[in-house]
Design an enzyme around this catalytic site. Structure first.
Site, short mmCIF file in Angstrom:
data_model
loop_
_atom_site.label_atom_id
_atom_site.label_comp_id
_atom_site.label_asym_id
_atom_site.label_seq_id
_atom_site.Cartn_x
_atom_site.Cartn_y
_atom_site.Cartn_z
N HIS A 412 0.82 -1.22 0.00
CA HIS A 412 0.00 0.00 0.00
C HIS A 412 0.85 1.26 0.00
CE1 HIS A 412 0.62 1.15 4.27
NE2 HIS A 412 0.67 -0.15 4.51
N CYS A 431 2.44 -4.74 6.97
CA CYS A 431 2.21 -4.56 5.53
C CYS A 431 3.44 -3.94 4.89
CB CYS A 431 0.99 -3.69 5.29
SG CYS A 431 -0.57 -4.49 5.75
#
Length: 518
Positions: A412, A431
């Site tokens: 992301h 992440c």
């Protein structure tokens, strides 16, 4: 004169009919025995083998198998194979007298070229057995011949299987030593191992299983020549090469033409297409337990030998990127909410509003969360959920790339751009944060309507979430490599940020003879 009854007549008649078959069977057995005995006598010139009988050998072979069951790898497979094949000594008959077993033993003796030890494949032991068996007067009795043959046959089979498996699949199963390892990794099975019993040319076979990957050869050459990396001792360089050679033997590598690969210690992402990098960028990964490189392959304590990951470490995995969400909503995990969001809200009553974070209770939006006394809310009594709306402050940035995985991680964007200027980029909650998310979107989607929509929505002032699917899913691999050869064939080394080198090295110490890695 005794008169034959009808029953006796029938018995005599049946005996006459069966006698030729019995004699033929007896002759066949003798012929079978004599053929193997003749071959062994002809090859060894040892008179003991004139009395060799396959059935007697089979009984001794069973006993040797039983006695050594706990001392060989894949013992159940090996035992089952010989049981199904009448305990025939195939390696002795097919590969001893033509020099094949000596050839194999020579390969085993050079196992250090792979960072392995010859003892793992019983090289010295096998050589002694071969010499003893082929020497004219070393075997004195047929019973000794049975035992020594069984031991030689079993050792040869086990050593060749182990050598083949080690080079083609690695010595260690990464799933056994790493807690956050979710990569599809092939391991040897019975169909793979049975191949060694059907080898026709031993040298060709052993040559065929030598790793051909240029990365492997580069690290192998460095190991052979005693290469020492800048700022690292020769011994630590050797150990880094050893663990990364083992990683390269694991069957978990990308096979697709186009894929995304993230290397955690390098804090980098590449999109590979037809063997070449077409997009490259910096990334931030999850926080690790060895970010200050306090523990190295030379100096570490016992607590580092077992994988005990930091709760925010990025997992090792492979999957398929299937879509992107532009201007995503961040469903804040409860662990982050309890440790960070509630704490900040208690400090500043307008923190939630400023961060565009909505609060939910029993799936209903809380209208005035600033009126809640957050100082009294803890992880034990909280029934609140938090969602961050799309916008410039959203922790996921303007886009996230989605792929199925058990760890709920994704690639992301991020509003925290300053981290990309740091050398140590293990800063996320797990992440992977992208340095150039638009660049990745363009590479995956290509120029066209979908990418134009992505670019437009990412630049929107009042964004709404938009999910856009790839027409063809793109593989993604999140890996962990601390040494590799770059495009100029120069070896690159990276710190062991998660301490996974140490875990692997310690397990290699347990699985391999000490001489191979000390």
């Amino acid at each position: 004169m005794t008169k034959l009854t009808p029953v006796n007549k029938f018995s005599v008649y049946l005996l006459i009919l069966l006698l030729p078959a019995f004699l033929f069977t007896l002759q066949s057995c003798k012929k079978k025995r004599s053929e193997m005995a003749n071959v062994l006598f002809k090859k060894t010139h040892n008179k003991v083998f004139r009395d060799f009988e396959p059935d007697s050998f089979a009984e001794v072979f069973k006993q040797v198998l039983s006695d050594t069951t706990l001392k060989i790898k894949h013992n159940e497979f090996i035992l089952d194979y010989y049981a199904k094949n009448e305990y025939k000594p195939g390696f002795i008959l097919n590969h001893l007298f033509n020099g094949d077993l000596n050839t194999a033993d020579n390969y085993f003796a050079r196992a250090n070229e792979h960072g392995l030890d010859a003892e793992l494949f019983k090289a010295a032991e096998l050589k002694n057995m071969i010499n003893k068996f082929t020497a004219k007067n070393e075997i004195k009795t047929v019973n000794q011949a049975y035992h020594d043959m069984a031991l030689l046959e079993l050792t040869a089979a086990s050593s060749i299987i182990n050598y083949s498996n080690a080079l083609r699949y690695g010595v260690i199963n990464p799933k056994d030593i790493y807690q956050r390892y979710f990569m599809a990794t092939k391991k040897p099975d019975s169909l793979t191992m049975v191949q060694v019993f059907h080898i026709h040319d031993m040298k060709n076979y052993l040559d065929s299983i030598q790793p051909k990957d240029p990365q492997y050869i580069a690290l192998q050459n460095a190991l052979k020549t005693g290469f020492t990396a800048d700022g690292i001792t020769q011994e630590e360089t050797k150990r880094i090469l050893l663990v990364n050679l083992e990683r390269l033997r694991w069957r978990n590598k990308p096979y697709e033409t186009k894929y995304v690969i993230v290397n955690i210690p390098d804090f980098g992402l590449n999109v590979i297409d037809s063997g070449k990098s077409v997009t490259k960028m910096k990334v931030c990964v999850g926080q690790g337990r060895n970010m200050a490189n306090a523990n190295t392959l030379i100096a570490y304590n016992d607590s580092c030998k077992i994988d005990k990951p930091n709760e925010h470490e990025t997992p090792l995995l492979n999957s398929l990127i299937h879509s992107v969400e532009v201007n995503p909503v961040w469903n804040i995990p409860r662990s982050i909410a309890n440790k960070e969001i509630i704490v900040e809200a208690a400090k500043d009553r307008f923190y939630l509003a400023n961060k565009n974070i909505n609060v939910y209770q029993n799936d209903k939006l809380v209208k005035d969360p600033e009126n809640i006394n957050w100082a009294k809310v803890t992880k034990y009594n909280s029934d609140y959920e938090f969602k961050q709306a799309p916008g410039d402050a959203n922790s996921l940035g303007k886009i996230k790339f989605l792929f199925n995985n058990k760890s709920s991680v994704y690639l992301h964007d991020t509003p925290a751009k300053s981290a990309f200027y740091k050398k140590m980029r293990a800063v996320s909650h797990g992440c992977v944060r992208l340095g150039d998310p638009k660049g990745l979107a363009l590479t995956l989607f290509g120029a066209g309507k979908k990418y134009d929509l992505i670019s437009k929505d990412m630049d929107a002032n009042n964004p709404d979430p938009t999910e856009i699917y790839l027409s063809k899913k793109v593989p993604v691999y999140i890996t962990y490599i601390t040494c590799w050869a770059d495009e100029s064939n120069v070896l690159q080394f990276r710190p062991d940020v998660y301490g996974l080198d140490i875990v692997l090295y310690d397990h290699l110490l347990k699985d391999l003879p000490a001489a191979s890695i000390n």
